[in-house]
Design an enzyme around this catalytic site. Structure first.
Site, PDB file in Angstrom:
ATOM      1  N   GLY A  16       0.798  -1.223   0.000  1.00  0.00           N
ATOM      2  CA  GLY A  16       0.000   0.000   0.000  1.00  0.00           C
ATOM      3  C   GLY A  16       0.829   1.271   0.000  1.00  0.00           C
ATOM      4  O   GLY A  16       0.358   2.311   0.454  1.00  0.00           O
ATOM      5  N   SER A  17       2.040   1.227  -0.551  1.00  0.00           N
ATOM      6  CA  SER A  17       2.847   2.458  -0.532  1.00  0.00           C
ATOM      7  C   SER A  17       2.243   3.513  -1.456  1.00  0.00           C
ATOM      8  O   SER A  17       2.322   4.712  -1.174  1.00  0.00           O
ATOM      9  CB  SER A  17       4.313   2.179  -0.871  1.00  0.00           C
ATOM     10  OG  SER A  17       4.451   1.791  -2.207  1.00  0.00           O
ATOM     11  N   ASN A  18       1.607   3.090  -2.550  1.00  0.00           N
ATOM     12  CA  ASN A  18       0.930   4.073  -3.419  1.00  0.00           C
ATOM     13  C   ASN A  18      -0.306   4.651  -2.736  1.00  0.00           C
ATOM     14  O   ASN A  18      -0.610   5.836  -2.882  1.00  0.00           O
ATOM     15  CB  ASN A  18       0.552   3.433  -4.758  1.00  0.00           C
ATOM     16  CG  ASN A  18       1.722   3.426  -5.721  1.00  0.00           C
ATOM     17  OD1 ASN A  18       2.140   4.469  -6.213  1.00  0.00           O
ATOM     18  ND2 ASN A  18       2.286   2.248  -5.972  1.00  0.00           N
ATOM     19  N   ASN A 111      -5.608   3.038 -12.626  1.00  0.00           N
ATOM     20  CA  ASN A 111      -4.622   2.058 -12.154  1.00  0.00           C
ATOM     21  C   ASN A 111      -3.235   2.625 -12.370  1.00  0.00           C
ATOM     22  O   ASN A 111      -3.023   3.453 -13.260  1.00  0.00           O
ATOM     23  CB  ASN A 111      -4.754   0.745 -12.945  1.00  0.00           C
ATOM     24  CG  ASN A 111      -3.765  -0.310 -12.474  1.00  0.00           C
ATOM     25  OD1 ASN A 111      -3.552  -0.472 -11.255  1.00  0.00           O
ATOM     26  ND2 ASN A 111      -3.145  -1.025 -13.391  1.00  0.00           N
ATOM     27  N   HIS A 113       0.686   1.336 -13.197  1.00  0.00           N
ATOM     28  CA  HIS A 113       1.426   0.169 -13.680  1.00  0.00           C
ATOM     29  C   HIS A 113       2.921   0.523 -13.705  1.00  0.00           C
ATOM     30  O   HIS A 113       3.283   1.604 -14.159  1.00  0.00           O
ATOM     31  CB  HIS A 113       0.935  -0.203 -15.084  1.00  0.00           C
ATOM     32  CG  HIS A 113       1.569  -1.446 -15.610  1.00  0.00           C
ATOM     33  ND1 HIS A 113       1.173  -2.716 -15.208  1.00  0.00           N
ATOM     34  CD2 HIS A 113       2.589  -1.630 -16.478  1.00  0.00           C
ATOM     35  CE1 HIS A 113       1.926  -3.618 -15.817  1.00  0.00           C
ATOM     36  NE2 HIS A 113       2.790  -2.988 -16.598  1.00  0.00           N
ATOM     37  N   ASP A 154      -4.598  -3.554 -18.402  1.00  0.00           N
ATOM     38  CA  ASP A 154      -3.628  -2.518 -18.786  1.00  0.00           C
ATOM     39  C   ASP A 154      -3.874  -1.881 -20.148  1.00  0.00           C
ATOM     40  O   ASP A 154      -2.933  -1.422 -20.804  1.00  0.00           O
ATOM     41  CB  ASP A 154      -2.194  -3.105 -18.764  1.00  0.00           C
ATOM     42  CG  ASP A 154      -1.832  -3.679 -17.411  1.00  0.00           C
ATOM     43  OD1 ASP A 154      -2.313  -3.145 -16.393  1.00  0.00           O
ATOM     44  OD2 ASP A 154      -1.075  -4.670 -17.362  1.00  0.00           O
ATOM     45  N   GLU A 183       6.540   6.159  -9.091  1.00  0.00           N
ATOM     46  CA  GLU A 183       5.085   5.986  -8.927  1.00  0.00           C
ATOM     47  C   GLU A 183       4.533   6.913  -7.843  1.00  0.00           C
ATOM     48  O   GLU A 183       3.436   7.444  -7.966  1.00  0.00           O
ATOM     49  CB  GLU A 183       4.767   4.533  -8.536  1.00  0.00           C
ATOM     50  CG  GLU A 183       5.010   3.541  -9.646  1.00  0.00           C
ATOM     51  CD  GLU A 183       4.663   2.120  -9.220  1.00  0.00           C
ATOM     52  OE1 GLU A 183       3.623   1.915  -8.586  1.00  0.00           O
ATOM     53  OE2 GLU A 183       5.454   1.204  -9.524  1.00  0.00           O
TER      54      GLU A 183
HETATM   55  C1  GRF Z   1       3.165  -0.970  -7.695  1.00  0.00           C
HETATM   56  O1  GRF Z   1       4.387  -1.231  -8.327  1.00  0.00           O
HETATM   57  C2  GRF Z   1       2.094  -0.722  -8.721  1.00  0.00           C
HETATM   58  O2  GRF Z   1       2.568  -0.172  -9.913  1.00  0.00           O
HETATM   59  C3  GRF Z   1       1.580  -2.106  -8.998  1.00  0.00           C
HETATM   60  O3  GRF Z   1       1.643  -2.763  -7.767  1.00  0.00           O
HETATM   61  C4  GRF Z   1       2.648  -2.188  -6.936  1.00  0.00           C
HETATM   62  C5  GRF Z   1       1.983  -1.826  -5.648  1.00  0.00           C
HETATM   63  O4  GRF Z   1       2.866  -1.410  -4.668  1.00  0.00           O
HETATM   64  N1  GRF Z   1       0.281  -2.060  -9.606  1.00  0.00           N
HETATM   65  P1  GRF Z   1       2.318  -0.759  -3.327  1.00  0.00           P
HETATM   66  O5  GRF Z   1       1.409  -1.790  -2.658  1.00  0.00           O
HETATM   67  O6  GRF Z   1       1.576   0.485  -3.683  1.00  0.00           O
HETATM   68  O7  GRF Z   1       3.528  -0.500  -2.510  1.00  0.00           O
END
Ligand code: GRF
Length: 204
Positions: A16-18, A111, A113, A154, A183
């Site tokens: 969940g870092s994003n 999304n 990617h 995608d 990201e």
């Molecule tokens: C990221 O690399 C994203 O591009 C892909 O899954 C990964 C998720 O990482 N779809 P995080 O859980 O957000 O750290």
């Protein structure tokens, strides 16, 4: 005063870092949006812990909990509607979003990617496999792509990309690390663009 913020759900399966970077960006900017729900196919993962720690509703919804796929989809749609969700951000969600959910949120699911789509996308292209393929192809650039989600993996319209160089000494792991940092810049920036587009569409 009415709260006109765009209500977002994030779908996650892992760290969940994003999700964190989006949540942080919304708090800091501030963007005209709020994350009201985290849906995950895993009851315990970094993303779900983060949601619980930050007072964001965390819903564990997995196909395994239901006797039929239709019931699973209905539960997902119920959760989205119950929380008044306007748009969905996939952030490391390791499942295909059901077609009925894509249809209900047409052009309102994003999304991220970890490569420069349309290259290195599609089924099986996730996590370290993506970076291994990029290096094997001898690419000099990689990066990340934010795109709209449709029924095919995608393939939805690209909203925004950020490029980074591939270094001679890169391993899949080192490339993955730099793409992930990219990201964390890109997804909040793409969210900003997306919110502007949503507002413009609503004003028409
Ligand atoms: C990221 O690399 C994203 O591009 C892909 O899954 C990964 C998720 O990482 N779809 P995080 O859980 O957000 O750290």
């Amino acid at each position: 005063m009415p709260n006109n913020k765009t209500r977002l759900a994030v779908f996650c399966s892992g760290t969940g870092s994003n999700f964190r970077s989006l949540h942080k960006a919304i708090a800091e900017k501030p963007l005209d949006a709020e994350i009201v729900l985290c849906i995950s196919n895993r009851s315990r993962c970094g993303a779900m812990e983060y949601a619980r720690e930050n007072g964001i509703a965390a819903a564990h919804i997995s196909e395994k909990q239901f006797v039929s796929f239709d019931e699973f989809v209905a539960a997902m749609l119920d959760a989205l509607h119950m929380h008044g969700v306007d748009a969905v951000m996939l952030a490391g969600y390791m499942r295909k979003v059901p077609d009925a959910v894509v249809a209900a949120y047409h052009d309102r699911i994003l999304n991220i990617h970890p490569a420069l789509l349309p290259k290195f996308g599609g089924e099986g292209m996730y996590g370290i496999h993506v970076h291994t393929a990029v290096l094997a192809a001898g690419e000099t650039e990689s990066g990340a792509t934010v795109h709209l989600v449709n029924e095919e993996y995608d393939k939805g319209r690209i909203v925004r990309q950020e490029r980074i160089p591939v270094l001679k000494e890169d391993t899949p792991e080192s490339l993955a690390e730099r793409v992930l940092a990219c990201e964390h810049r890109l997804y909040p920036a793409a969210l900003e663009t997306f919110l502007e587009e949503l507002k413009a569409a609503q004003a028409q």
